[in-house]
Scaffold this motif. Structure first.
Motif, PDB file in Angstrom:
ATOM      1  N   SER A 476      -4.126   0.251   5.114  1.00 50.43           N
ATOM      2  CA  SER A 476      -3.170   1.313   5.445  1.00 50.43           C
ATOM      3  C   SER A 476      -3.103   2.338   4.320  1.00 50.43           C
ATOM      4  O   SER A 476      -3.388   2.027   3.151  1.00 50.43           O
ATOM      5  N   VAL A 477      -2.710   3.543   4.670  1.00 53.06           N
ATOM      6  CA  VAL A 477      -2.559   4.613   3.677  1.00 53.06           C
ATOM      7  C   VAL A 477      -1.480   4.240   2.663  1.00 53.06           C
ATOM      8  O   VAL A 477      -1.595   4.553   1.471  1.00 53.06           O
ATOM      9  N   GLU A 481      -1.963   4.126  -1.309  1.00 50.34           N
ATOM     10  CA  GLU A 481      -1.091   4.908  -2.186  1.00 50.34           C
ATOM     11  C   GLU A 481      -0.580   4.057  -3.348  1.00 50.34           C
ATOM     12  O   GLU A 481      -0.538   4.501  -4.496  1.00 50.34           O
ATOM     13  N   ILE A 507     -10.781   8.031  -0.304  1.00 51.30           N
ATOM     14  CA  ILE A 507      -9.458   8.579  -0.020  1.00 51.30           C
ATOM     15  C   ILE A 507      -8.876   9.064  -1.337  1.00 51.30           C
ATOM     16  O   ILE A 507      -8.886   8.348  -2.344  1.00 51.30           O
ATOM     17  N   ASP A 511      -5.613  13.477   0.234  1.00 51.75           N
ATOM     18  CA  ASP A 511      -5.687  12.890   1.581  1.00 51.75           C
ATOM     19  C   ASP A 511      -4.394  12.140   1.911  1.00 51.75           C
ATOM     20  O   ASP A 511      -3.884  12.209   3.040  1.00 51.75           O
ATOM     21  N   ILE A 512      -3.871  11.422   0.923  1.00 50.02           N
ATOM     22  CA  ILE A 512      -2.637  10.650   1.135  1.00 50.02           C
ATOM     23  C   ILE A 512      -1.450  11.570   1.371  1.00 50.02           C
ATOM     24  O   ILE A 512      -0.633  11.346   2.273  1.00 50.02           O
ATOM     25  N   ARG A 520       2.611   6.570   6.890  1.00 48.48           N
ATOM     26  CA  ARG A 520       1.564   6.035   6.018  1.00 48.48           C
ATOM     27  C   ARG A 520       1.328   4.539   6.230  1.00 48.48           C
ATOM     28  O   ARG A 520       0.202   4.055   6.072  1.00 48.48           O
ATOM     29  N   THR A 523      -0.879   4.194   9.427  1.00 50.25           N
ATOM     30  CA  THR A 523      -2.135   4.945   9.475  1.00 50.25           C
ATOM     31  C   THR A 523      -3.174   4.263   8.596  1.00 50.25           C
ATOM     32  O   THR A 523      -2.903   3.918   7.441  1.00 50.25           O
ATOM     33  N   VAL A 525      -6.719   4.118   6.418  1.00 48.09           N
ATOM     34  CA  VAL A 525      -7.420   5.083   5.558  1.00 48.09           C
ATOM     35  C   VAL A 525      -8.638   5.664   6.256  1.00 48.09           C
ATOM     36  O   VAL A 525      -9.064   6.782   5.974  1.00 48.09           O
TER      37      VAL A 525
END
Length: 598
Positions: A476-477, A481, A507, A511-512, A520, A523, A525
């Motif tokens: 996941s984003v 992160e 990424i 992008d994040i 986030r 979603t 990556v």
């Protein structure tokens, strides 16, 4: 062939096609922009000086007629100069404060310190504000605004085409040359100026070819509209060179050097004085305009660019000696008040006026007292123009060619060499463009040029970070992160699976950020990654890695061997390595010097 050779060959193959398009577009805009600005100056001159004060300044032969007429409403001169300063100040400080002052210096500053970025609104604001300033009688020139207009377009084009920082800076410098080359009908001088004016000493060689293209196109478009006659007409080709006169031209160089120092110091002292005055910024140009208008009541020759008065001298109709001497100092003060107060305009035309008047004064002083003088002050005027502004702009070569093109003759280049050389040395580090840096080595725009030699023998695998966190395409984003924050890095490689290190993309922080915070966690990556990724091999050298990062405006590269991620290298890693290598090289050099002197 090595990878480094392939990179260089690729750059050379793309270079001409790329810059033909970019420089050609900049040149076209410079030519059209010069036409618009030229007509705007005529319009506001008509509204303010002609209709308002009943004053019709004489013009240069290439732009009108050098005819002196009576001023029917002299008392209106301070009124129109004050009104012009007020309108210019309101426009500049309301819409684009960076458009104040002389635009060339702002463009130089953007080249060195702002990564070649100029806001899109600046060129339009500069056209209007500068045309009002000059048209209302402000003592300013048109080269700075035109340079900033074309440089602004070069910057905008660089941003739209997503050029890297280096190319965007070159596009900006190309705009400086194209704008000046167009408005002064001096394509060669304009192109050279764009390479020379950025530094106290040195040249921006990479801007030369693009500037040749852009300046030529800009000149062709503008001259097709305004006529191909040089600004000051065609100078006589029958002036015989007399070696004895070199002594007089050397003296002219000394005078221009000393007056040039006075010009630069007065200009910046006045600018600093206005900065300290407790008035709204938009009102200060009106105050400067009022003072210039009061001067114009007694010396109307200080108003505007003043080319017509120089033209009269070239036609052997110079002003009386006492007026000429007074004008040298009055023009310095008037220009300092106009632009130093926050008015919008250039310093090139006033510099030519001051230098031309110094030449006129010296010729009149020597005429009748010594032999071997030319029959007309024209040669002294032309050389004085070259010497004074070539020195204070730290662009002696470019200004010599520009003035030659503006007078339609290069016959005065030989005596100009001694005058310009002496003036340049005397002026020293005093400059009318305070944003100039000493040499290319001192410019942030050239930082990579001085990294590369120390990095070409160090391989990526010696510096890269091998143990890096990898994320899979299903991560996941939000998780990515957290890893980016924890590791304090710019981004992460994305691989196919936990046991499959095949690289699919990267990424980055950008992008994040583009993913809304609430989305986030849901979603992956893989939905937002940058692909295909730009990579490098472990056996490449650091100069190749830094070049790739610079060309693509990225901060890190995945290191890939046989399509599998083996590490990560960042710009910070390379710079840290450079600093260590530089320190080591410095220590080695010191030891060598000690051994040699022992």
């Amino acid at each position: 062939m090595s990878s480094k050779g392939k990179v260089n060959n690729g750059l050379h193959q793309r270079y001409l096609a790329k810059w033909l398009l970019i420089a050609g577009s900049i040149g076209a805009v410079a030519g059209v922009g010069a036409i618009v600005f030229y007509e705007a100056i005529h319009l506001f001159t008509y509204l303010f000086l002609n209709l308002g004060a009943g004053f019709h300044p004489p013009e240069a032969l290439g732009e009108g007629q050098p005819v002196v007429t009576e001023i029917s409403r002299r008392w209106m001169i301070p009124v129109v100069t004050t009104l012009g300063g007020l309108l210019s100040g309101l426009i500049v400080f309301k819409f684009a404060p960076e458009a104040e002052g002389h635009g060339t210096d702002a463009a130089i500053d953007a080249f060195h310190h702002k990564e070649g970025i100029i806001r899109a609104r600046v060129p339009l604001v500069k056209i209007i504000a500068s045309a009002i300033t000059i048209g209302s009688g402000g003592s300013a020139g048109r080269e700075g605004p035109t340079a900033q207009i074309a440089a602004g377009f070069g910057s905008i084009m660089g941003q739209l085409l997503k050029l890297n920082t280096r190319d965007r800076c070159i596009a900006l410098a190309t705009g400086i040359g194209a704008g000046i080359g167009a408005i002064f009908k001096a394509p060669l001088g304009g192109a050279l100026l764009s390479t020379e004016i950025l530094y106290l000493e040195g040249f921006e060689v990479q801007a030369l070819v693009p500037s040749f293209i852009a300046s030529l196109i800009g000149y062709t478009i503008f001259a097709s509209y305004a006529g191909y006659m040089p600004v000051f007409g065609w100078m006589s080709q029958n002036i015989a060179f007399d070696p004895v006169t070199l002594l007089y031209y050397a003296l002219l160089g000394v005078l221009c050097g000393l007056i040039g120092i006075l010009y630069t110091k007065t200009f910046y002292a006045t600018r600093n004085f206005f900065k300290k005055i407790n008035l709204p910024k938009w009102l200060k140009p009106a105050a400067g305009g009022l003072l210039v208008g009061i001067m114009g009541l007694f010396l109307p020759q200080v108003l505007g660019m003043g080319y017509g008065w120089l033209q009269l001298g070239m036609l052997n109709k110079p002003l009386p000696l006492d007026i000429v001497v007074l004008l040298i100092f009055a023009k310095i003060l008037a220009t300092s008040l106009t632009i130093g107060s926050g008015g919008s305009g250039g310093v090139f035309a006033p510099g030519l006026f001051i230098g031309g008047m110094v030449g006129t004064a010296l010729w009149q002083l020597l005429h009748g007292m010594v032999g071997h003088l030319p029959a007309s002050p024209q040669p002294f005027i032309v050389v004085g123009m070259m010497a004074l502004f070539g020195a204070v702009a730290h662009a002696p070569l470019a200004v010599m060619f520009m003035v030659g093109e503006m007078t339609g003759s290069y016959t005065m280049l030989v005596p100009a060499m001694i005058a310009v050389g002496i003036a340049y040395v005397l002026v020293g580090n005093n400059t009318i463009y305070e944003s100039q840096v000493p040499t290319p080595a001192d410019s942030p725009a050239h930082r990579l040029d001085y990294y590369l030699p120390l990095l070409e023998n160090i391989k990526v695998k010696e510096v890269m970070t091998a143990n890096i966190p990898l994320v899979t395409i299903h991560t996941s984003v939000a998780e990515a992160e957290e890893l980016v924050k924890k590791q304090k890095i710019k981004g992460l490689p994305i691989v196919a699976g936990e046991s499959n290190y095949q690289l699919l993309g990267v990424i980055t922080r950008e992008d994040i950020i583009r993913v809304p915070p609430l989305q986030r966690a849901e979603t992956n990556v893989g939905q937002v990654m940058s692909a295909p990724p730009i990579v490098i091999g472990p056996n490449e050298t650091l100069d190749v890695a830094l070049t790739i990062m610079s060309d693509n405006d990225i901060a890190f590269l995945p290191v890939v061997e046989e399509n599998k991620v083996v590490g990560l290298i960042t710009r910070r890693d390379i710079i840290r390595t450079y600093i260590l290598a530089a320190q080591k090289a410095g220590a080695t050099s010191t030891r060598t010097q000690q051994q040699m002197t022992a």
